[in-house]
Design a protein around this motif. Structure first.
Motif, PDB file in Angstrom:
ATOM      1  N   PRO A   1       0.836  -1.206   0.000  1.00 16.04           N
ATOM      2  CA  PRO A   1       0.000   0.000   0.000  1.00 16.04           C
ATOM      3  C   PRO A   1       0.875   1.262   0.000  1.00 16.04           C
ATOM      4  O   PRO A   1       2.018   1.270   0.447  1.00 16.04           O
ATOM      5  CB  PRO A   1      -0.822  -0.133   1.286  1.00 16.04           C
ATOM      6  N   GLU A   2       0.293   2.345  -0.497  1.00 15.18           N
ATOM      7  CA  GLU A   2       1.038   3.606  -0.597  1.00 15.18           C
ATOM      8  C   GLU A   2       1.515   4.100   0.753  1.00 15.18           C
ATOM      9  O   GLU A   2       2.674   4.545   0.872  1.00 15.18           O
ATOM     10  CB  GLU A   2       0.149   4.660  -1.283  1.00 15.18           C
ATOM     11  N   PRO A   3       0.673   4.072   1.816  1.00 13.34           N
ATOM     12  CA  PRO A   3       1.173   4.539   3.120  1.00 13.34           C
ATOM     13  C   PRO A   3       2.381   3.730   3.618  1.00 13.34           C
ATOM     14  O   PRO A   3       3.301   4.282   4.219  1.00 13.34           O
ATOM     15  CB  PRO A   3      -0.045   4.372   4.035  1.00 13.34           C
ATOM     16  N   VAL A   4       2.376   2.428   3.350  1.00 16.74           N
ATOM     17  CA  VAL A   4       3.500   1.591   3.786  1.00 16.74           C
ATOM     18  C   VAL A   4       4.762   1.975   3.030  1.00 16.74           C
ATOM     19  O   VAL A   4       5.850   2.065   3.597  1.00 16.74           O
ATOM     20  CB  VAL A   4       3.157   0.100   3.574  1.00 16.74           C
ATOM     21  N   ARG A   5       4.603   2.220   1.745  1.00 15.28           N
ATOM     22  CA  ARG A   5       5.783   2.579   0.945  1.00 15.28           C
ATOM     23  C   ARG A   5       6.335   3.938   1.379  1.00 15.28           C
ATOM     24  O   ARG A   5       7.545   4.141   1.457  1.00 15.28           O
ATOM     25  CB  ARG A   5       5.410   2.599  -0.536  1.00 15.28           C
ATOM     26  N   LEU A   6       5.430   4.898   1.663  1.00 13.78           N
ATOM     27  CA  LEU A   6       5.894   6.218   2.118  1.00 13.78           C
ATOM     28  C   LEU A   6       6.577   6.123   3.475  1.00 13.78           C
ATOM     29  O   LEU A   6       7.597   6.789   3.733  1.00 13.78           O
ATOM     30  CB  LEU A   6       4.704   7.188   2.173  1.00 13.78           C
ATOM     31  N   ALA A   7       6.037   5.303   4.368  1.00 13.96           N
ATOM     32  CA  ALA A   7       6.672   5.120   5.682  1.00 13.96           C
ATOM     33  C   ALA A   7       8.046   4.478   5.524  1.00 13.96           C
ATOM     34  O   ALA A   7       8.991   4.821   6.251  1.00 13.96           O
ATOM     35  CB  ALA A   7       5.775   4.257   6.569  1.00 13.96           C
ATOM     36  N   ALA A   8       8.172   3.549   4.576  1.00 11.74           N
ATOM     37  CA  ALA A   8       9.468   2.909   4.335  1.00 11.74           C
ATOM     38  C   ALA A   8      10.479   3.929   3.804  1.00 11.74           C
ATOM     39  O   ALA A   8      11.667   3.913   4.172  1.00 11.74           O
ATOM     40  CB  ALA A   8       9.300   1.753   3.355  1.00 11.74           C
ATOM     41  N   LEU A   9      10.048   4.832   2.925  1.00 10.81           N
ATOM     42  CA  LEU A   9      10.947   5.872   2.427  1.00 10.81           C
ATOM     43  C   LEU A   9      11.396   6.801   3.552  1.00 10.81           C
ATOM     44  O   LEU A   9      12.559   7.221   3.612  1.00 10.81           O
ATOM     45  CB  LEU A   9      10.261   6.671   1.311  1.00 10.81           C
ATOM     46  N   ASP A  10      10.456   7.159   4.456  1.00  8.84           N
ATOM     47  CA  ASP A  10      10.836   7.992   5.599  1.00  8.84           C
ATOM     48  C   ASP A  10      11.859   7.277   6.470  1.00  8.84           C
ATOM     49  O   ASP A  10      12.819   7.892   6.962  1.00  8.84           O
ATOM     50  CB  ASP A  10       9.588   8.327   6.432  1.00  8.84           C
ATOM     51  N   GLU A  11      11.652   5.973   6.681  1.00  2.62           N
ATOM     52  CA  GLU A  11      12.598   5.201   7.493  1.00  2.62           C
ATOM     53  C   GLU A  11      13.975   5.157   6.820  1.00  2.62           C
ATOM     54  O   GLU A  11      15.016   5.298   7.471  1.00  2.62           O
ATOM     55  CB  GLU A  11      12.064   3.788   7.700  1.00  2.62           C
ATOM     56  N   ALA A  12      13.990   4.969   5.477  1.00  5.17           N
ATOM     57  CA  ALA A  12      15.257   4.954   4.751  1.00  5.17           C
ATOM     58  C   ALA A  12      15.950   6.308   4.833  1.00  5.17           C
ATOM     59  O   ALA A  12      17.183   6.400   4.974  1.00  5.17           O
ATOM     60  CB  ALA A  12      15.015   4.559   3.297  1.00  5.17           C
ATOM     61  N   ASN A  13      15.166   7.378   4.745  1.00  6.98           N
ATOM     62  CA  ASN A  13      15.739   8.726   4.837  1.00  6.98           C
ATOM     63  C   ASN A  13      16.341   8.969   6.225  1.00  6.98           C
ATOM     64  O   ASN A  13      17.422   9.552   6.364  1.00  6.98           O
ATOM     65  CB  ASN A  13      14.648   9.757   4.524  1.00  6.98           C
ATOM     66  N   THR A  14      15.638   8.508   7.259  1.00  6.45           N
ATOM     67  CA  THR A  14      16.145   8.660   8.625  1.00  6.45           C
ATOM     68  C   THR A  14      17.451   7.881   8.806  1.00  6.45           C
ATOM     69  O   THR A  14      18.412   8.373   9.428  1.00  6.45           O
ATOM     70  CB  THR A  14      15.101   8.173   9.642  1.00  6.45           C
ATOM     71  N   ALA A  15      17.500   6.671   8.286  1.00  7.49           N
ATOM     72  CA  ALA A  15      18.720   5.872   8.391  1.00  7.49           C
ATOM     73  C   ALA A  15      19.870   6.528   7.635  1.00  7.49           C
ATOM     74  O   ALA A  15      21.018   6.531   8.086  1.00  7.49           O
ATOM     75  CB  ALA A  15      18.460   4.459   7.847  1.00  7.49           C
ATOM     76  N   ALA A  16      19.555   7.117   6.447  1.00  4.77           N
ATOM     77  CA  ALA A  16      20.593   7.806   5.679  1.00  4.77           C
ATOM     78  C   ALA A  16      21.129   9.010   6.446  1.00  4.77           C
ATOM     79  O   ALA A  16      22.343   9.279   6.461  1.00  4.77           O
ATOM     80  CB  ALA A  16      20.053   8.225   4.324  1.00  4.77           C
ATOM     81  N   ASP A  17      20.229   9.780   7.101  1.00  2.13           N
ATOM     82  CA  ASP A  17      20.663  10.918   7.914  1.00  2.13           C
ATOM     83  C   ASP A  17      21.573  10.469   9.051  1.00  2.13           C
ATOM     84  O   ASP A  17      22.568  11.138   9.378  1.00  2.13           O
ATOM     85  CB  ASP A  17      19.445  11.649   8.482  1.00  2.13           C
ATOM     86  N   SER A  18      21.232   9.320   9.661  1.00  3.60           N
ATOM     87  CA  SER A  18      22.062   8.804  10.744  1.00  3.60           C
ATOM     88  C   SER A  18      23.460   8.442  10.253  1.00  3.60           C
ATOM     89  O   SER A  18      24.467   8.759  10.904  1.00  3.60           O
ATOM     90  CB  SER A  18      21.389   7.576  11.367  1.00  3.60           C
ATOM     91  N   VAL A  19      23.521   7.800   9.080  1.00  2.52           N
ATOM     92  CA  VAL A  19      24.825   7.425   8.517  1.00  2.52           C
ATOM     93  C   VAL A  19      25.633   8.672   8.172  1.00  2.52           C
ATOM     94  O   VAL A  19      26.829   8.769   8.485  1.00  2.52           O
ATOM     95  CB  VAL A  19      24.625   6.541   7.278  1.00  2.52           C
ATOM     96  N   LEU A  20      24.981   9.663   7.543  1.00  4.04           N
ATOM     97  CA  LEU A  20      25.692  10.881   7.176  1.00  4.04           C
ATOM     98  C   LEU A  20      26.178  11.637   8.409  1.00  4.04           C
ATOM     99  O   LEU A  20      27.286  12.200   8.415  1.00  4.04           O
ATOM    100  CB  LEU A  20      24.778  11.774   6.327  1.00  4.04           C
ATOM    101  N   ALA A  21      25.342  11.682   9.454  1.00  2.00           N
ATOM    102  CA  ALA A  21      25.754  12.367  10.685  1.00  2.00           C
ATOM    103  C   ALA A  21      26.967  11.689  11.303  1.00  2.00           C
ATOM    104  O   ALA A  21      27.903  12.354  11.779  1.00  2.00           O
ATOM    105  CB  ALA A  21      24.586  12.394  11.677  1.00  2.00           C
ATOM    106  N   THR A  22      26.971  10.375  11.296  1.00  2.00           N
ATOM    107  CA  THR A  22      28.114   9.644  11.839  1.00  2.00           C
ATOM    108  C   THR A  22      29.375   9.911  11.028  1.00  2.00           C
ATOM    109  O   THR A  22      30.458  10.182  11.587  1.00  2.00           O
ATOM    110  CB  THR A  22      27.822   8.132  11.862  1.00  2.00           C
ATOM    111  N   LEU A  23      29.247   9.860   9.710  1.00  2.00           N
ATOM    112  CA  LEU A  23      30.415  10.097   8.864  1.00  2.00           C
ATOM    113  C   LEU A  23      30.921  11.526   9.003  1.00  2.00           C
ATOM    114  O   LEU A  23      32.136  11.774   9.020  1.00  2.00           O
ATOM    115  CB  LEU A  23      30.062   9.790   7.407  1.00  2.00           C
TER     116      LEU A  23
END
Length: 451
Positions: free
Chosen positions: A259-281
């Motif tokens: 479903p679209e809401p699930v896919r959007l939530a997954a993108l938000d989760e991926a974006n949050t994880a990417a921010d965490s990786v970038l902050a660490t680096l």
């Protein structure tokens, strides 16, 4: 081509000995010339004396005086005689009668029937009345004196040369021993033994200073290499989880059947994880730049009190949201230091963020700026929360170290590591202590720029 290290002191000793020998030869020649002049002057003085004696006392008195002198057998190398017009000796030393004296002036003659050959330097001076005064110098006596002086001088040169050679080879052996110890340490380092250190004796000489400086460099290299391995291992461990979450989220977002809401939530989760990786680096990059000194070109004069007030205004709302109070204490007189503004703000912000995150509701947080000993300034963040156990105070400033109580919350464990690197860049240190209760975290930095 490799030249043996012992060749150099050997060549130096040979050159020194050659110089001494050349000097000895020159001194010998100069001495011989001086002795010749002195002896000629002595003979001329004796001639003048006996001529005056003959004029005043007469030839008979002169003959008596010369016979008396011949009986004394003086050891000065000179003999004197009086001859008639036919060359027959009237008075004086018998040896002159066998010499072929000149009619007048100087001549070098050989005494007949002598082995080894004996040379005489003869001076003849007519006195009038058919009489001739003869002054003869035994050149053998002069040569004996010269040989004695030369032999003693040669012995002195030999002793000096041997002493110089022994000293040179001894010094070379000491230098080789000390340098080989340092070279062996470098070889062990090259073979991968980062714990190798150059030996430091108790002489406090230039080699001890060199070894001490080398050991400090090696300790720094080992620290950096160990830190690099630790960072590599920690990055592999700490980034695995956010990267895994990012990959899983991207897989879910790419599922066309979801479903679209699930896919959007997954993108938000991926974006949050990417921010965490970038902050660490980014944090790791800031730490690396600070520890390597690459940020030093950004240093400038700044007012630490004004910086503290700025950070208080920035973090005041965060502390209020956490149910805490943030107070700032700065001196009436500005404390001006040479620092990196952005890095200092980030380090102080990390300390305030840690206090806001871990001190707990109802805690009192103090940001204090004051002068410290040794030409330093102190920026301290103190709280009255639960604090850090004493056994962990040394660990929490390391990269990626997070205590069990903090592992459930967000963060990478790099905040205190960055603060420590910032303090080191500014010629100081990060001090962690028990605030009784709570934690005291203080940045002590040098007020003047490092040279």
């Amino acid at each position: 081509m490799r030249i043996n290290a012992w060749i150099w002191p050997g060549l130096a000793s040979a050159a020194a000995l050659a110089a001494l020998v050349i000097g000895l030869v020159l001194v010998d020649r100069a001495g011989e010339a001086a002795i010749a002049r002195q002896q000629a002057a002595t003979a001329a003085a004796a001639r003048d004396y006996f001529m005056a004696f003959a004029r005043e006392e007469g030839a008979r008195a002169l003959a008596t005086a010369l016979n008396r002198r011949a009986r004394i057998s003086a050891q000065d190398g000179f003999r004197y005689a009086l001859e008639d017009a036919q060359g027959r000796m009237i008075a004086g030393s018998d040896v002159i009668s066998s010499l072929d004296a000149p009619d007048e002036g100087w001549r070098t003659v050989v005494e007949p029937d002598t082995r080894p050959r004996r040379l005489w330097r003869v001076l003849a001076q007519p006195l009038g009345g058919g009489l001739t005064l003869v002054v003869a110098e035994d050149l053998g006596a002069r040569d004996a004196l010269r040989r004695a002086v030369f032999q003693e001088s040669a012995l002195a040169v030999l002793i000096t040369g041997l002493g110089a050679a022994v000293g040179g080879f001894g010094l070379n052996a000491m230098l080789l021993r000390r340098t080989r110890a340092i070279a062996d340490t470098a070889a062990r380092i090259a073979d991968g033994d980062l714990s190798a250190r150059a030996p430091v004796g108790g002489r406090r000489d230039v080699f001890d200073d060199l070894a001490a400086d080398l050991n400090r460099m090696l300790a720094r290299i080992e620290e950096l290499m160990t830190g690099m391995r630790t960072v590599t291992d920690s990055i592999a461990h700490d980034l695995r989880s956010p990267l895994t979450r990012m990959k899983g989220a991207l897989v879910r977002a790419g599922d066309s059947a979801a479903p679209e809401p699930v896919r959007l939530a997954a993108l938000d989760e991926a974006n949050t994880a990417a921010d965490s990786v970038l902050a660490t680096l980014n944090a790791l990059l800031d730490i690396a730049r600070a520890e390597s000194g690459l940020s030093r070109e950004m240093m400038q004069r700044l007012d630490l009190g004004a910086l503290a007030l700025e950070m208080t205004e920035l973090f005041g709302p965060a502390c209020e949201d956490a149910g805490q109070r943030l107070l700032c204490e700065v001196p009436a007189e500005p404390i001006v230091a040479w620092g990196h503004p952005a890095l200092l703000r980030q380090a102080v912000g990390n300390l305030l963020h840690n206090a806001a995150t871990h001190a707990g509701p109802g805690a009192m947080v103090h940001l204090i700026v004051r002068e410290a000993d040794g030409g330093r300034a102190r920026i301290a963040v103190a709280d009255d929360g639960p604090g850090v156990p004493a056994e962990h105070l040394g660990r929490v400033r390391e990269r990626f170290v997070r205590l069990e109580a903090a592992r459930s919350g967000p963060g990478s464990g790099l905040g205190l590591a960055l603060a420590a690197a910032c303090a080191k860049l500014h010629g100081g240190e990060l001090i962690l202590a028990d605030n009784e209760p709570g934690l005291l975290a203080a940045l002590e930095i040098a007020v003047r720029p490092r040279t």
